[in-house]
Design a protein around this motif. Structure first.
Motif, PDB file in Angstrom:
ATOM      1  N   ILE A  20       0.836  -1.203   0.000  1.00 32.55           N
ATOM      2  CA  ILE A  20       0.000   0.000   0.000  1.00 32.55           C
ATOM      3  C   ILE A  20       0.869   1.251   0.000  1.00 32.55           C
ATOM      4  N   ALA A  21       1.934   1.237   0.810  1.00 36.06           N
ATOM      5  CA  ALA A  21       2.835   2.384   0.878  1.00 36.06           C
ATOM      6  C   ALA A  21       3.510   2.629  -0.471  1.00 36.06           C
ATOM      7  N   ALA A  22       3.935   1.561  -1.150  1.00 36.13           N
ATOM      8  CA  ALA A  22       4.573   1.709  -2.463  1.00 36.13           C
ATOM      9  C   ALA A  22       3.606   2.298  -3.474  1.00 36.13           C
ATOM     10  N   LEU A  23       2.342   1.920  -3.392  1.00 39.96           N
ATOM     11  CA  LEU A  23       1.329   2.460  -4.305  1.00 39.96           C
ATOM     12  C   LEU A  23       1.107   3.951  -4.039  1.00 39.96           C
ATOM     13  N   ILE A  24       1.123   4.350  -2.786  1.00 39.96           N
ATOM     14  CA  ILE A  24       0.980   5.773  -2.458  1.00 39.96           C
ATOM     15  C   ILE A  24       2.168   6.565  -3.001  1.00 39.96           C
ATOM     16  N   VAL A  25       3.373   6.017  -2.889  1.00 42.54           N
ATOM     17  CA  VAL A  25       4.549   6.686  -3.449  1.00 42.54           C
ATOM     18  C   VAL A  25       4.406   6.842  -4.962  1.00 42.54           C
ATOM     19  N   ALA A  26       3.900   5.801  -5.620  1.00 43.31           N
ATOM     20  CA  ALA A  26       3.698   5.861  -7.068  1.00 43.31           C
ATOM     21  C   ALA A  26       2.707   6.969  -7.431  1.00 43.31           C
ATOM     22  N   MET A  27       1.654   7.112  -6.653  1.00 38.83           N
ATOM     23  CA  MET A  27       0.667   8.166  -6.899  1.00 38.83           C
ATOM     24  C   MET A  27       1.252   9.541  -6.598  1.00 38.83           C
ATOM     25  N   TYR A  28       2.124   9.599  -5.627  1.00 38.91           N
ATOM     26  CA  TYR A  28       2.817  10.852  -5.286  1.00 38.91           C
ATOM     27  C   TYR A  28       3.682  11.334  -6.455  1.00 38.91           C
ATOM     28  N   HIS A  29       4.275  10.400  -7.175  1.00 41.45           N
ATOM     29  CA  HIS A  29       5.178  10.753  -8.271  1.00 41.45           C
ATOM     30  C   HIS A  29       4.466  11.239  -9.534  1.00 41.45           C
ATOM     31  N   ILE A  30       3.155  11.044  -9.600  1.00 41.70           N
ATOM     32  CA  ILE A  30       2.434  11.484 -10.805  1.00 41.70           C
ATOM     33  C   ILE A  30       1.483  12.631 -10.465  1.00 41.70           C
ATOM     34  N   SER A  31       1.989  13.576  -9.719  1.00 36.19           N
ATOM     35  CA  SER A  31       1.173  14.735  -9.331  1.00 36.19           C
ATOM     36  C   SER A  31       0.679  15.509 -10.542  1.00 36.19           C
ATOM     37  N   TRP A  32       1.378  15.386 -11.670  1.00 33.45           N
ATOM     38  CA  TRP A  32       1.054  16.161 -12.866  1.00 33.45           C
ATOM     39  C   TRP A  32      -0.205  15.663 -13.588  1.00 33.45           C
ATOM     40  N   ILE A  33      -0.694  14.465 -13.254  1.00 28.33           N
ATOM     41  CA  ILE A  33      -1.967  14.016 -13.842  1.00 28.33           C
ATOM     42  C   ILE A  33      -2.960  13.560 -12.786  1.00 28.33           C
TER      43      ILE A  33
END
Length: 380
Positions: A20-33
Motif C-alpha cells: 500500500i505504501a509503495a502504491l501511495i509513493v507511485a501516486m505521489y510521483h504522478i502529481s502532474w496528472i
C-alpha cells in the motif's frame, strides 16, 4: 541484549502495508496528472519512505540481530542485502540512462528542446555515484537518474552501520541503537523542526533515524512479545496508530510524529500477530501480491512515469507545460482525463512491476542466496 524470540518470523500484514505504501509513493510521483494529489496523504506521500525505513529496521533486526556474530556473518549479510537491492537498482538505472539517451537523440535529430537538457544533471559523475550507491550521501546537490533510488543508496549503507554496531559491541547494542535515534532526530530537527524530507542531501541521516526507530521497536518487541494479550486493546492500539499515520500524513509538517505512529503500528501488529490476532483485510491475497512486488513498484515508479508522460505528449498530443518546481515537462489535463490517465498508469505500472519482479528481482535474489550458501556458508 535480548535477542528476538522467533527469528525469521514473517508478518503478512507488513507485506500488505508495504505494498500500500509503495502504491501511495507511485501516486505521489504522478502529481502532474493525478487529481488525488490534492489529498493530503497523497501530497505528503514521500513519508511512506520513512515507513519503509522503520519497517526495514524492525525486520532486519528481527532476522539478523542474533546471527551477526563474526566478520564472516557480516560478509554474508552485506552480500545478501546487496543481492536484494542492487540488481533492480542497476536495471532501473539503465532505464534512466536510456531516458537520457533518448532525450539527447531527440534534441539533436528532432530539434526538440528539453527543460532539463540531456546529461546536464545526469552526467558521468552522477552515473558513477549511482553505480556505487553513493548518490544520496551528500556528494550531489540534485536528484540524479532514477530519483527513487536515493533511499536505496542510504539504506544500503545503513545496513552496514547496523551490522558494525552489532559486531563492535553487542552488549551495548540496545544503548547504541537508542542513541542513534536520538542523535539523528536532534540533527534533523535542528535543520527543520517539522519536516524530514531530506533525500540527496541528508537522506542518509533520515534513513538512519527511521531504520533505528524500527530497530528499537524490534528490541522492545523481543523483550515483550506478548505485552498485550487483550485483543480489544490491541485493535484499539492498531486503529489509533493507523489513524495517527493518516492524520499526520494528511496534515503535513508532523513528520517526526508520523515516525512515532509508525513505531506504534509496527509494534502493535507484531505483538498482535504473536498473540494470534487476525488481520483478514491485510492478509487478502491481492494485497499480499502488491506487497510482494512493492520493491519493483517503488523502483520503477519514477522512470515508468517518464515513458507514460512521453506517450501522452507525443502520441496523444496532450498539452504540456514546464513544471516550475521540477524543470520537466508536465501534461495539462482536466479532472476526468487525469483520473482516467491515473488509473491506466497504475494498472500498467503494476503489470510492468510484476514482470520486473519475475524477470529481475526474484531470480537475482534467489541467486544471491544460492551464491551466499556456496561462497559464504553460515558458520556452525
Amino acid at each position: 541484549m535480548q535477542n528476538p524470540t522467533k527469528p525469521r518470523q514473517f508478518f503478512s500484514a507488513f507485506e500488505s502495508l508495504r505494498g500500500i505504501a509503495a502504491l501511495i509513493v507511485a501516486m505521489y510521483h504522478i502529481s502532474w496528472i493525478n487529481p488525488t494529489y490534492t489529498w493530503g496523504f497523497i501530497r505528503h506521500g514521500y513519508l511512506m519512505v520513512d515507513f519503509f525505513f522503520v519497517l526495514s529496521g524492525f525486520v532486519i533486526c528481527l532476522n539478523y540481530s542474533n546471527t551477526l556474530q563474526s566478520l564472516s556473518d557480516l560478509k554474508r549479510f552485506i552480500w545478501l542485502r546487496a543481492g536484494r537491492l542492487y540488481p533492480l537498482h542497476f536495471v532501473t538505472l539503465l532505464f534512466a540512462l536510456g531516458i537520457e539517451t533518448l532525450t539527447f537523440i531527440a534534441e539533436k535529430t528532432m530539434s526538440l528542446s528539453s527543460p532539463q537538457p540531456a546529461f546536464s544533471v545526469n552526467n558521468f559523475a552522477a552515473f558513477l555515484g549511482n553505480l556505487t550507491l553513493t548518490q544520496s550521501l551528500g556528494f550531489f546537490n540534485k536528484y540524479t537518474f532514477n530519483e527513487t533510488s536515493w533511499s536505496i543508496s542510504t539504506e544500503f549503507y545503513t545496513y552496514l552501520v547496523f551490522s558494525l554496531l552489532l559486531l563492535l559491541n553487542r552488549k551495548l547494542f540496545v544503548l547504541s541503537s537508542f542513541l542513534m535515534v536520538v542523535a539523528t532526530a536532534l540533527f534533523l530537527f535542528s535543520i527543520n523542526p517539522t519536516s524530514i524530507k531530506h533525500e540527496y542531501d541528508f537522506g542518509f541521516i533520515r534513513c538512519i533515524f527511521g531504520f533505528f526507530v524500527g530497530v528499537v521497536c524490534c528490541l522492545v518487541y523481543s523483550k515483550f512479545p506478548t505485552l498485550l494479550k487483550n485483543k480489544s486493546l490491541l485493535y484499539i492500539l492498531i486503529g489509533s496508530s493507523l489513524g495517527g499515520i493518516l492524520t499526520t500524513v494528511s496534515m503535513g509538517n508532523n513528520d517526526y510524529l508520523f515516525v512515532g505512529f509508525c513505531f506504534l503500528l509496527v509494534f502493535s501488529i507484531s505483538v498482535g500477530t504473536n498473540t494470534n490476532l487476525k488481520f483478514q483485510f491485510l492478509e487478502h491475497r491481492y494485497l499480499l501480491f502488491l506487497g510482494k512486488i512493492s520493491y519493483s513498484v517503488y523502483m520503477l515508479s519514477f522512470t515508468f512515469q517518464w515513458f507514460f508522460k512521453a506517450f501522452l505528449i507525443f502520441a496523444l498530443k496532450v498539452p504540456k507545460t514546464v513544471n516550475p518546481s521540477g524543470g520537466r515537462w508536465i501534461v495539462q489535463t482536466d479532472s476526468v482525463t487525469g483520473t482516467a490517465a491515473t488509473i491506466i498508469y497504475l494498472v500498467l505500472l503494476l503489470l510492468a512491476a510484476k514482470f520486473l519482479f519475475e524477470l529481475v528481482e526474484d531470480p537475482f535474489r534467489k541467486k544471491s542466496k544460492e551464491l551466499a550458501n556456496k561462497w559464504l556458508p553460515k558458520e556452525a
